[in-house]
Design an enzyme around this catalytic site. Sequence first.
Site, PDB file in Angstrom:
ATOM      1  N   TRP A 161       0.815  -1.219   0.000  1.00 14.60           N
ATOM      2  CA  TRP A 161       0.000   0.000   0.000  1.00 14.60           C
ATOM      3  C   TRP A 161       0.845   1.265   0.000  1.00 14.60           C
ATOM      4  O   TRP A 161       0.327   2.339  -0.261  1.00 14.60           O
ATOM      5  CB  TRP A 161      -0.926   0.001   1.234  1.00 14.60           C
ATOM      6  N   ARG A 170       6.807  -1.080 -11.415  1.00 12.43           N
ATOM      7  CA  ARG A 170       8.170  -1.619 -11.545  1.00 12.43           C
ATOM      8  C   ARG A 170       8.177  -3.069 -12.013  1.00 12.43           C
ATOM      9  O   ARG A 170       9.198  -3.570 -12.476  1.00 12.43           O
ATOM     10  CB  ARG A 170       8.890  -1.561 -10.194  1.00 12.43           C
ATOM     11  N   LYS A 185      -2.071  -8.508  -7.649  1.00 10.54           N
ATOM     12  CA  LYS A 185      -2.904  -8.464  -6.435  1.00 10.54           C
ATOM     13  C   LYS A 185      -2.414  -7.278  -5.609  1.00 10.54           C
ATOM     14  O   LYS A 185      -1.435  -7.379  -4.882  1.00 10.54           O
ATOM     15  CB  LYS A 185      -2.740  -9.785  -5.665  1.00 10.54           C
ATOM     16  N   PRO A 186      -3.079  -6.105  -5.742  1.00 11.50           N
ATOM     17  CA  PRO A 186      -2.632  -4.931  -4.977  1.00 11.50           C
ATOM     18  C   PRO A 186      -3.066  -5.037  -3.512  1.00 11.50           C
ATOM     19  O   PRO A 186      -3.887  -5.889  -3.170  1.00 11.50           O
ATOM     20  CB  PRO A 186      -3.352  -3.778  -5.674  1.00 11.50           C
ATOM     21  N   ALA A 187      -2.536  -4.167  -2.688  1.00 10.60           N
ATOM     22  CA  ALA A 187      -2.901  -4.168  -1.262  1.00 10.60           C
ATOM     23  C   ALA A 187      -4.350  -3.699  -1.105  1.00 10.60           C
ATOM     24  O   ALA A 187      -4.793  -2.771  -1.792  1.00 10.60           O
ATOM     25  CB  ALA A 187      -1.967  -3.243  -0.501  1.00 10.60           C
ATOM     26  N   GLY A 239       6.840  -6.189  -0.177  1.00  3.72           N
ATOM     27  CA  GLY A 239       6.110  -6.107   1.089  1.00  3.72           C
ATOM     28  C   GLY A 239       7.018  -6.488   2.238  1.00  3.72           C
ATOM     29  O   GLY A 239       8.244  -6.363   2.144  1.00  3.72           O
ATOM     30  N   SER A 240       6.407  -6.987   3.303  1.00  3.13           N
ATOM     31  CA  SER A 240       7.184  -7.258   4.512  1.00  3.13           C
ATOM     32  C   SER A 240       8.022  -8.533   4.368  1.00  3.13           C
ATOM     33  O   SER A 240       7.655  -9.457   3.623  1.00  3.13           O
ATOM     34  CB  SER A 240       6.244  -7.403   5.703  1.00  3.13           C
ATOM     35  N   GLU A 261      11.155  -7.880  -2.937  1.00  5.08           N
ATOM     36  CA  GLU A 261      11.568  -6.572  -2.415  1.00  5.08           C
ATOM     37  C   GLU A 261      10.983  -6.486  -1.020  1.00  5.08           C
ATOM     38  O   GLU A 261       9.786  -6.231  -0.862  1.00  5.08           O
ATOM     39  CB  GLU A 261      10.987  -5.451  -3.285  1.00  5.08           C
ATOM     40  N   ARG A 289       9.799  11.293   3.106  1.00  6.43           N
ATOM     41  CA  ARG A 289       9.037  10.874   1.925  1.00  6.43           C
ATOM     42  C   ARG A 289       8.032   9.823   2.365  1.00  6.43           C
ATOM     43  O   ARG A 289       8.383   8.891   3.109  1.00  6.43           O
ATOM     44  CB  ARG A 289       9.992  10.275   0.885  1.00  6.43           C
ATOM     45  N   CYS A 295      10.271   1.352   2.430  1.00  2.00           N
ATOM     46  CA  CYS A 295      11.297   0.393   2.835  1.00  2.00           C
ATOM     47  C   CYS A 295      12.676   1.036   2.726  1.00  2.00           C
ATOM     48  O   CYS A 295      13.632   0.592   3.348  1.00  2.00           O
ATOM     49  CB  CYS A 295      11.203  -0.882   2.023  1.00  2.00           C
ATOM     50  N   GLU A 392      11.766  -1.918  11.619  1.00  2.00           N
ATOM     51  CA  GLU A 392      11.425  -0.951  10.581  1.00  2.00           C
ATOM     52  C   GLU A 392      10.360  -0.014  11.168  1.00  2.00           C
ATOM     53  O   GLU A 392       9.285  -0.457  11.578  1.00  2.00           O
ATOM     54  CB  GLU A 392      10.897  -1.716   9.372  1.00  2.00           C
ATOM     55  N   SER A 452      15.832   5.941  -5.522  1.00  2.00           N
ATOM     56  CA  SER A 452      14.895   5.356  -6.491  1.00  2.00           C
ATOM     57  C   SER A 452      15.029   6.045  -7.844  1.00  2.00           C
ATOM     58  O   SER A 452      14.965   7.273  -7.927  1.00  2.00           O
ATOM     59  CB  SER A 452      13.467   5.516  -5.989  1.00  2.00           C
TER      60      SER A 452
HETATM   61  P1  ADP Z   1       2.789  -4.227   4.510  1.00  2.00           P
HETATM   62  O1  ADP Z   1       3.372  -4.298   5.870  1.00  2.00           O
HETATM   63  O2  ADP Z   1       3.454  -3.310   3.559  1.00  2.00           O
HETATM   64  O3  ADP Z   1       1.274  -4.174   4.490  1.00  2.00           O
HETATM   65  P2  ADP Z   1       2.531  -6.955   3.740  1.00  2.00           P
HETATM   66  O4  ADP Z   1       3.670  -7.839   3.467  1.00  2.00           O
HETATM   67  O5  ADP Z   1       1.623  -7.270   4.865  1.00  2.00           O
HETATM   68  O6  ADP Z   1       3.217  -5.553   3.866  1.00  2.00           O
HETATM   69  O7  ADP Z   1       1.621  -6.769   2.453  1.00  2.00           O
HETATM   70  C1  ADP Z   1       2.117  -6.561   1.176  1.00  2.00           C
HETATM   71  C2  ADP Z   1       1.208  -7.263   0.194  1.00  2.00           C
HETATM   72  O8  ADP Z   1       1.191  -8.648   0.495  1.00  2.00           O
HETATM   73  C3  ADP Z   1      -0.247  -6.802   0.228  1.00  2.00           C
HETATM   74  O9  ADP Z   1      -0.768  -6.827  -1.090  1.00  2.00           O
HETATM   75  C4  ADP Z   1      -0.895  -7.874   1.084  1.00  2.00           C
HETATM   76  O10 ADP Z   1      -2.287  -8.014   0.803  1.00  2.00           O
HETATM   77  C5  ADP Z   1      -0.142  -9.108   0.630  1.00  2.00           C
HETATM   78  N1  ADP Z   1      -0.142 -10.217   1.592  1.00  2.00           N
HETATM   79  C6  ADP Z   1      -0.197 -10.162   2.940  1.00  2.00           C
HETATM   80  N2  ADP Z   1      -0.173 -11.407   3.452  1.00  2.00           N
HETATM   81  C7  ADP Z   1      -0.097 -12.272   2.412  1.00  2.00           C
HETATM   82  C8  ADP Z   1      -0.018 -13.702   2.284  1.00  2.00           C
HETATM   83  N3  ADP Z   1      -0.009 -14.495   3.333  1.00  2.00           N
HETATM   84  N4  ADP Z   1       0.053 -14.219   1.042  1.00  2.00           N
HETATM   85  C9  ADP Z   1       0.065 -13.435  -0.049  1.00  2.00           C
HETATM   86  N5  ADP Z   1       0.006 -12.096   0.011  1.00  2.00           N
HETATM   87  C10 ADP Z   1      -0.071 -11.511   1.213  1.00  2.00           C
END
Ligand code: ADP
Length: 491
Positions: A161, A170, A185-187, A239-240, A261, A289, A295, A392, A452
């Site tokens: 997100w 990217r 699959k966006p957030a 993501g995380s 990433e 920013r 990240c 983080e 970036s």
């Molecule tokens: P953030 O802390 O940035 O929200 P996440 O890693 O939780 O990071 O989420 C990044 C993306 O990964 C989002 O699109 C989220 O919906 C998706 N996501 C979270 N959990 C899962 C999972 N178990 N499997 C696949 N995608 C996931």
Amino acid sequence: MTTTDHEQSVIAAAPKGLSIDGEWRAARSGRTFAVEDPATGHTLAEVADGDALDALDAMDAAARSQATWAAHPPRGRGEILRRAYELLTERADDLALLMTMEMGKSLADSRAEIVYAAEFFRWFSEESVRINGRYTPEPNGRGHLLVLRQPVGPCLFITPWNFPMAMGARKIAPAIAAGCTMIVKPAALTPLSMTALAAILAEAGLPAGVCNVVTSTSAGATVAGILDDPRLRKLSFTGSTEVGRQLIAAASSQILRVSMELGGNAPFVVFEDADLDAAIDGAVVAKMRNVGQACTAANRFLVHESLAEQFGSGLAARLGAMRMGRATDPSVEVGPLIDARARAKVDELVDDAQRHGARVLIGGAPIDGPGHFVAPTVLMDVALDARVLREEIFGPVAPITRFVNDDDAIHAANDTAFGLVAYVFTRDLDRALRVCERIETGMIGLNQGLVSNPAAPFGGVKHSGFGREGGPEGIHEYLETKYVAIHTNAV
Ligand code: ADP
């Protein structure tokens, strides 16, 4: 605070459905979910809540389109990308407003993200016609080696997100350039920037089925089936680290190609010969920013003891002067954090640092709602075991520690499981190069607070992941190498 007529028309224009095989449609279940404005807590829109069945439809579309898309002329792929760049550029203001409404960041940050996202389409429009193989004589002279570069095949992209459009751009732009089809699959917190991008790609002429978007609140369950689908060939995730680890494991069943990433814990190192003003300017960018929700955000400020007080007071003055509020107002520089959980975590880290003896130069006190606001905060002399240095932060908090010599600074900078980016400020070229060699990250900002760049390879090492996005390297993530050993009597 209510939305204006213009804001409402921008939200009304953004697609709210799933984009599958060139059609916008509801989730099979008929379910929707609410997208919230993090500055007010109000619902902006209801968006289709896709699930595993919808994801399978998207997988079918991506698989069906793969062969035709791979055969589409590279110049044609490039022209679609170029047109997408132009449309994004023309519509940057409305897209930035949409992004600010669903994500909370300042209009200037949103606009910068649209420009950044658009630049990936421009860069890869130029790369699509430069996918080269090679034909070389065998060293023994008895034949030739032919090396082909072919599209990897259907890809799954999972995006976060914090940069709701650019983190997708990217991946999407090089995949299109390489001739891959995809499912995005966006957030769930910020789906509208991605559905808006999907609409622009269709308008730019991208054929049905090449880029399919499935919005969903049940990420894991929605993608699980397609991760096990033998037709999927690649997973790219931003993501995380925690979710990345689970996805790497899930990707092992079909031996998917994987790019990750993940999280960061960027050190921002200021040596005694640094240009202090430039270091403070860089710190404001690297910290503020996206209100620190990046990240790449500077997470630990390591400052030579001779400059620490001046750096701290200079940074505090700059952060203290920034205007906070709902960022649809162009004068606002500091928007809210994404949600209540994010705010609670940042407040907790600040509280923990203070209990470990940190001195608050500015900020530090929680802010009541509505909206998930955290005041810009500068913490001086943070104890090494404080959580704010290990985790983080993802918020507008700058913890400062001091160092005495270069070895200590480099040791402290590398003392983390992460390795995405480091920022280094020094005017001594030898020192700069020595430090750049020894710092364990995928990227370094040398005398600047922003790395970036669509023309450069973005990515990390250690727990920050692997794979590179952008630059000539970016397209290789979407290409397979095939080698043909040619027996020929012709030469
Ligand atoms: P953030 O802390 O940035 O929200 P996440 O890693 O939780 O990071 O989420 C990044 C993306 O990964 C989002 O699109 C989220 O919906 C998706 N996501 C979270 N959990 C899962 C999972 N178990 N499997 C696949 N995608 C996931």
